[in-house]
Design a protein around this motif. Structure first.
Motif, PDB file in Angstrom:
ATOM      1  N   ILE A 117       0.814  -1.223   0.000  1.00  0.00           N
ATOM      2  CA  ILE A 117       0.000   0.000   0.000  1.00  0.00           C
ATOM      3  C   ILE A 117       0.850   1.276   0.000  1.00  0.00           C
ATOM      4  CG2 ILE A 117      -0.356   0.263   2.494  1.00  0.00           C
ATOM      5  CD1 ILE A 117      -3.341   0.204   0.312  1.00  0.00           C
ATOM      6  N   PHE A 145       2.778  11.235   5.870  1.00  0.00           N
ATOM      7  CA  PHE A 145       1.334  11.437   5.750  1.00  0.00           C
ATOM      8  C   PHE A 145       0.647  10.927   7.015  1.00  0.00           C
ATOM      9  CE2 PHE A 145       0.980   6.933   4.717  1.00  0.00           C
ATOM     10  CZ  PHE A 145       2.175   6.675   4.038  1.00  0.00           C
ATOM     11  N   ASN A 182      -5.799   5.230  10.129  1.00  0.00           N
ATOM     12  CA  ASN A 182      -6.505   4.723  11.312  1.00  0.00           C
ATOM     13  C   ASN A 182      -5.763   5.170  12.575  1.00  0.00           C
ATOM     14  OD1 ASN A 182      -8.158   3.225  13.004  1.00  0.00           O
ATOM     15  ND2 ASN A 182      -7.029   1.321  12.669  1.00  0.00           N
ATOM     16  N   HIS A 197      -1.271  10.942  14.649  1.00  0.00           N
ATOM     17  CA  HIS A 197      -0.617   9.687  14.265  1.00  0.00           C
ATOM     18  C   HIS A 197      -0.184   9.833  12.807  1.00  0.00           C
ATOM     19  CE1 HIS A 197      -0.885   4.963  13.963  1.00  0.00           C
ATOM     20  NE2 HIS A 197       0.283   5.442  13.558  1.00  0.00           N
ATOM     21  N   ASN A 249       7.709  -0.922  13.510  1.00  0.00           N
ATOM     22  CA  ASN A 249       7.461  -2.349  13.683  1.00  0.00           C
ATOM     23  C   ASN A 249       8.235  -3.114  12.615  1.00  0.00           C
ATOM     24  OD1 ASN A 249       5.602  -1.963  15.818  1.00  0.00           O
ATOM     25  ND2 ASN A 249       4.008  -1.440  14.336  1.00  0.00           N
ATOM     26  N   GLY A 303       5.088  -7.058  14.613  1.00  0.00           N
ATOM     27  CA  GLY A 303       3.710  -6.690  14.277  1.00  0.00           C
ATOM     28  C   GLY A 303       3.598  -5.811  13.048  1.00  0.00           C
ATOM     29  N   GLN A 304       4.574  -5.903  12.147  1.00  0.00           N
ATOM     30  CA  GLN A 304       4.540  -5.081  10.933  1.00  0.00           C
ATOM     31  C   GLN A 304       3.480  -5.601   9.960  1.00  0.00           C
ATOM     32  OE1 GLN A 304       8.278  -4.946   8.812  1.00  0.00           O
ATOM     33  NE2 GLN A 304       7.567  -3.376   7.380  1.00  0.00           N
ATOM     34  N   GLU A 305       2.611  -4.694   9.515  1.00  0.00           N
ATOM     35  CA  GLU A 305       1.554  -5.083   8.571  1.00  0.00           C
ATOM     36  C   GLU A 305       1.882  -4.667   7.145  1.00  0.00           C
ATOM     37  OE1 GLU A 305      -2.048  -3.428  10.138  1.00  0.00           O
ATOM     38  OE2 GLU A 305      -2.007  -4.752  11.884  1.00  0.00           O
ATOM     39  N   VAL A 306       2.468  -3.491   6.982  1.00  0.00           N
ATOM     40  CA  VAL A 306       2.785  -3.001   5.635  1.00  0.00           C
ATOM     41  C   VAL A 306       4.289  -3.179   5.390  1.00  0.00           C
ATOM     42  CG1 VAL A 306       2.758  -1.031   4.074  1.00  0.00           C
ATOM     43  CG2 VAL A 306       0.905  -1.326   5.736  1.00  0.00           C
ATOM     44  N   HIS A 321       8.476   2.001   7.660  1.00  0.00           N
ATOM     45  CA  HIS A 321       7.812   3.231   8.091  1.00  0.00           C
ATOM     46  C   HIS A 321       8.043   3.453   9.570  1.00  0.00           C
ATOM     47  CE1 HIS A 321       4.988  -0.156   8.214  1.00  0.00           C
ATOM     48  NE2 HIS A 321       4.458   0.388   9.294  1.00  0.00           N
TER      49      HIS A 321
HETATM   50  P1  5GP Z   1       2.400  -1.406  10.782  1.00  0.00           P
HETATM   51  O1  5GP Z   1       1.474  -2.288  11.567  1.00  0.00           O
HETATM   52  O2  5GP Z   1       2.841  -2.050   9.507  1.00  0.00           O
HETATM   53  O3  5GP Z   1       3.555  -0.903  11.618  1.00  0.00           O
HETATM   54  O4  5GP Z   1       1.582  -0.099  10.453  1.00  0.00           O
HETATM   55  C1  5GP Z   1       0.904   0.094   9.256  1.00  0.00           C
HETATM   56  C2  5GP Z   1       0.078   1.355   9.415  1.00  0.00           C
HETATM   57  O5  5GP Z   1      -0.353   1.762   8.139  1.00  0.00           O
HETATM   58  C3  5GP Z   1      -1.168   1.177  10.271  1.00  0.00           C
HETATM   59  O6  5GP Z   1      -1.127   2.100  11.348  1.00  0.00           O
HETATM   60  C4  5GP Z   1      -2.320   1.467   9.311  1.00  0.00           C
HETATM   61  O7  5GP Z   1      -3.394   2.148   9.916  1.00  0.00           O
HETATM   62  C5  5GP Z   1      -1.645   2.297   8.240  1.00  0.00           C
HETATM   63  N1  5GP Z   1      -2.254   2.177   6.917  1.00  0.00           N
HETATM   64  C6  5GP Z   1      -2.625   1.044   6.287  1.00  0.00           C
HETATM   65  N2  5GP Z   1      -3.142   1.322   5.070  1.00  0.00           N
HETATM   66  C7  5GP Z   1      -3.077   2.673   4.934  1.00  0.00           C
HETATM   67  C8  5GP Z   1      -3.455   3.561   3.891  1.00  0.00           C
HETATM   68  O8  5GP Z   1      -3.960   3.174   2.823  1.00  0.00           O
HETATM   69  N3  5GP Z   1      -3.255   4.892   4.099  1.00  0.00           N
HETATM   70  C9  5GP Z   1      -2.694   5.359   5.256  1.00  0.00           C
HETATM   71  N4  5GP Z   1      -2.535   6.672   5.355  1.00  0.00           N
HETATM   72  N5  5GP Z   1      -2.321   4.548   6.265  1.00  0.00           N
HETATM   73  C10 5GP Z   1      -2.509   3.220   6.100  1.00  0.00           C
END
Ligand code: 5GP
Length: 121
Positions: free
Chosen positions: A8, A31, A35, A41, A94, A100-103, A107
């Protein structure tokens, strides 16, 4: 693990998905998180294709590393939460599964605008 060009944040960097931009320069894009977990945040990401902090520190140039680190402080000032002008903030990254990294694009989160509580819950 190889970098996924369809993650993403890669799409946001390419302008394929909109974001609420805070700051951009040669090295970083920042940016607002879609959420938000706190009053403020934000996210700060490098423009290069790095999966996480370990990948970044191994493969990024010195300029990219400095650019990302300084970018965090620049963004905190823009948001009015820098320790120079206000009460500070928390930044965290993360890393991979246990982190707990999702993306899967490196970042740093920036949380602030209020007390952000205990470090790990
Ligand atoms: P992680 O869990 O990987 O450390 O954090 C990923 C973050 O990316 C989460 O806080 C989530 O809310 C944010 N996120 C996911 N998709 C999008 C998106 O399309 N736009 C923005 N601005 N944030 C996103």
């Amino acid at each position: 693990m190889t970098y996924d060009d369809n993650n993403i944040f890669a799409k946001i960097l390419r302008g394929e998905i909109p974001c609420k931009k805070i700051y951009e320069d040669e090295y970083v894009l920042s940016f607002h998180d879609v959420n938000p977990q706190k009053k403020i945040h934000a996210l700060v990401i490098p423009k290069g294709k790095y999966i996480n902090l370990d990948d970044f520190n191994k493969n990024a140039s010195e300029k990219e590393i400095v650019g990302l680190m300084k970018g965090i402080s620049i963004v905190s000032k823009k948001l009015g939460i820098s320790s120079e002008v206000a009460h500070g903030y928390r930044t965290l990254s993360n890393i991979s599964e246990h982190g707990g990294q999702e993306v899967p694009h490196l970042h740093f989160h920036i949380f602030g605008g209020e007390s952000v509580g205990k470090m790990v819950q």
